[in-house]
Motif scaffolding. Structure first.
Motif, PDB file in Angstrom:
ATOM      1  N   ALA A 142      36.689 -12.162  44.144  1.00 20.63           N
ATOM      2  CA  ALA A 142      37.633 -11.320  43.099  1.00 20.63           C
ATOM      3  C   ALA A 142      36.995 -11.270  41.582  1.00 20.63           C
ATOM      4  N   GLY A 143      37.164 -12.491  41.386  1.00 13.27           N
ATOM      5  CA  GLY A 143      36.603 -12.957  39.888  1.00 13.27           C
ATOM      6  C   GLY A 143      35.150 -12.436  39.430  1.00 13.27           C
ATOM      7  N   ALA A 144      34.551 -12.796  40.515  1.00 14.58           N
ATOM      8  CA  ALA A 144      33.041 -12.235  40.299  1.00 14.58           C
ATOM      9  C   ALA A 144      32.743 -10.799  40.363  1.00 14.58           C
ATOM     10  N   ARG A 145      33.338 -10.233  41.027  1.00 14.21           N
ATOM     11  CA  ARG A 145      33.597  -8.661  41.254  1.00 14.21           C
ATOM     12  C   ARG A 145      33.851  -8.263  39.877  1.00 14.21           C
TER      13      ARG A 145
ATOM     14  N   ILE B 232      26.646  -6.498  34.055  1.00 12.15           N
ATOM     15  CA  ILE B 232      25.282  -6.648  34.400  1.00 12.15           C
ATOM     16  C   ILE B 232      24.733  -5.094  33.764  1.00 12.15           C
ATOM     17  N   PHE B 233      25.340  -4.165  34.205  1.00 12.32           N
ATOM     18  CA  PHE B 233      24.887  -2.704  33.918  1.00 12.32           C
ATOM     19  C   PHE B 233      25.214  -2.562  32.345  1.00 12.32           C
ATOM     20  N   GLN B 234      26.371  -3.011  31.997  1.00 10.40           N
ATOM     21  CA  GLN B 234      26.701  -2.839  30.247  1.00 10.40           C
ATOM     22  C   GLN B 234      25.415  -3.454  29.652  1.00 10.40           C
TER      23      GLN B 234
ATOM     24  N   GLY C 204      23.459 -13.854  30.232  1.00 10.46           N
ATOM     25  CA  GLY C 204      23.860 -15.313  30.310  1.00 10.46           C
ATOM     26  C   GLY C 204      25.321 -15.713  29.859  1.00 10.46           C
ATOM     27  N   ARG C 205      25.823 -14.593  29.039  1.00  8.18           N
ATOM     28  CA  ARG C 205      27.335 -14.762  28.714  1.00  8.18           C
ATOM     29  C   ARG C 205      28.176 -14.293  29.476  1.00  8.18           C
ATOM     30  N   ILE C 206      27.766 -13.772  30.732  1.00  9.61           N
ATOM     31  CA  ILE C 206      28.734 -13.230  31.669  1.00  9.61           C
ATOM     32  C   ILE C 206      29.452 -14.537  32.383  1.00  9.61           C
ATOM     33  N   PRO C 207      30.503 -14.960  32.335  1.00 10.50           N
ATOM     34  CA  PRO C 207      31.147 -16.001  32.925  1.00 10.50           C
ATOM     35  C   PRO C 207      30.773 -16.321  34.369  1.00 10.50           C
ATOM     36  N   GLY C 208      30.332 -17.302  34.886  1.00 12.75           N
ATOM     37  CA  GLY C 208      29.941 -17.777  35.998  1.00 12.75           C
ATOM     38  C   GLY C 208      28.632 -17.171  36.587  1.00 12.75           C
ATOM     39  N   ALA C 209      28.025 -16.642  35.646  1.00 12.95           N
ATOM     40  CA  ALA C 209      26.613 -16.080  36.208  1.00 12.95           C
ATOM     41  C   ALA C 209      25.476 -17.057  35.924  1.00 12.95           C
ATOM     42  N   THR C 210      24.667 -16.989  36.888  1.00 11.49           N
ATOM     43  CA  THR C 210      23.214 -17.649  36.755  1.00 11.49           C
ATOM     44  C   THR C 210      22.169 -16.454  36.511  1.00 11.49           C
ATOM     45  N   LEU C 211      21.594 -16.525  35.464  1.00  8.23           N
ATOM     46  CA  LEU C 211      20.427 -15.474  35.318  1.00  8.23           C
ATOM     47  C   LEU C 211      19.022 -16.051  36.207  1.00  8.23           C
ATOM     48  N   ASN C 212      18.630 -15.162  37.028  1.00  5.30           N
ATOM     49  CA  ASN C 212      17.571 -15.327  37.758  1.00  5.30           C
ATOM     50  C   ASN C 212      16.215 -15.142  36.908  1.00  5.30           C
TER      51      ASN C 212
ATOM     52  N   LYS D 232      22.583 -14.209  39.563  1.00  9.89           N
ATOM     53  CA  LYS D 232      23.661 -14.774  40.702  1.00  9.89           C
ATOM     54  C   LYS D 232      25.078 -15.098  40.256  1.00  9.89           C
ATOM     55  N   LEU D 233      26.142 -14.196  40.927  1.00  5.73           N
ATOM     56  CA  LEU D 233      27.452 -14.319  40.540  1.00  5.73           C
ATOM     57  C   LEU D 233      28.260 -14.449  41.801  1.00  5.73           C
TER      58      LEU D 233
END
Ligand code: AMP
Length: 288
Positions: free
Chosen positions: A193-196, A202-204, A231-239, A268-269
């Motif tokens: 849920a948190g990642a969702r 990403i689209f923003q 990179g600023r999205i909490p919990g995200a790893t940019l591939n 990756k989220l």
């Protein structure tokens, strides 16, 4: 709708179809994005033509560390969707129908495939090209519909069709999104849920880059901004996040009024790799 599991059944359907055959290859777990491709196929085929959909979770495009067995296979719901969208042939082969136990020939695209998804998932596009070539051989469509969701895949398939001279037109279909902008994907169901909740960012980030481009910002700073936002999205790893020429997927050289650019991203989220992409209008960045 007929459901076929053998090559012979597909061949028999193909012989009986008089009009154009339009084909939509999928791995199943169908959602509204797939439905949009099927509706497009239905329109392209017309009332005399035939719409063929394949559902095949192709093992050769999964890497050893990717969980092929975890891929969702809701076959009843998939068949119901195909029926309600007016599909004529649903082809559901098993692995043995597609590959001989000692199969030793594959199709390999050696340029576009090396970057982005190909770099993250070695061998992935060999698997994709080989299975799509096989399916094209079996179904012999006049037209095949692919989603822009997998932009690199679409570019690789167009290249394969060009280089191997398949007499098939490839129709690309725009990305279907949730209301909040998240691109529909069979893998979204695995998002916690948190990642969702974070995923629409990403689209923003892509939209912000496209708007900055409209305002005349040069592509190098657009790319930096895009990477920073993702990179600023909490919990995200940019591939990866790159703005490339839309057909060759090469880095942008000198921008001209003819340049067509696309931002490609993978993030990756919550344990799920999410892909997205958007056209980046660079015309206004030409001004000195
Ligand atoms: P898949 O089942 O993931 O292999 O996808 C089958 C086809 O559906 C591919 O051509 C995908 O690009 C396309 N597709 C998947 N998701 C979407 C989407 N959200 N919008 C448009 N096409 C999609």
């Amino acid at each position: 709708m007929i459901t076929a599991v053998t090559t012979a059944a597909v061949a028999s359907w193909r012989r009986k179809t008089v009009g154009k055959v339009v084909f939509v290859p999928t791995m199943g777990a169908l959602h509204s994005g797939h439905a949009a491709l099927i509706q497009r196929a239905r329109r392209l085929a017309g009332k005399d033509g035939g719409v063929a959909v394949s559902i095949f979770v192709n093992p050769t495009q999964f890497g050893p560390s990717e969980d092929l067995s975890r891929y969702p296979r809701p076959i009843r719901a998939d068949a119901a969707l195909c029926r309600s969208e007016g599909v004529d042939l649903l082809f559901r082969p098993d692995v043995r129908e597609m590959y001989a136990s000692d199969v030793s020939v594959a199709v390999s695209e050696k340029s576009l495939s090396l970057r982005f998804e190909g770099a993250e998932r070695p061998g992935h596009f060999d698997g994709v090209c080989t299975v799509v070539a096989l399916l094209f051989q079996m179904i012999r469509p006049e037209i095949a519909v692919f989603g822009e969701k997998d932009w690199q895949q679409l570019a690789v398939i167009r290249r394969m069709v060009r280089d191997l001279k398949f007499p098939i037109r490839i129709a690309g279909h725009p990305i279907v999104r949730e209301e909040d902008g998240l691109a529909l994907s069979s893998r979204n169901r695995f998002l916690p849920a948190g990642a969702r909740a974070m995923a629409p960012r990403i689209f923003q980030a892509l939209t912000a880059a496209a708007m900055e481009a409209e305002a005349g910002t040069k592509h190098a700073s657009l790319e930096r901004q895009l990477r920073r936002d993702l990179g600023r999205i909490p919990g995200a790893t940019l591939n990866y996040a790159s703005i490339v020429e839309e057909t060759t997927l090469e880095p942008l050289g000198r921008i001209t009024s003819q340049t067509k650019a696309r931002a490609l991203v993978a993030v990756k989220l919550g344990g799920v790799r999410l892909l997205d992409n958007l056209a980046i209008p660079l015309g206004n960045s030409l001004a000195p």
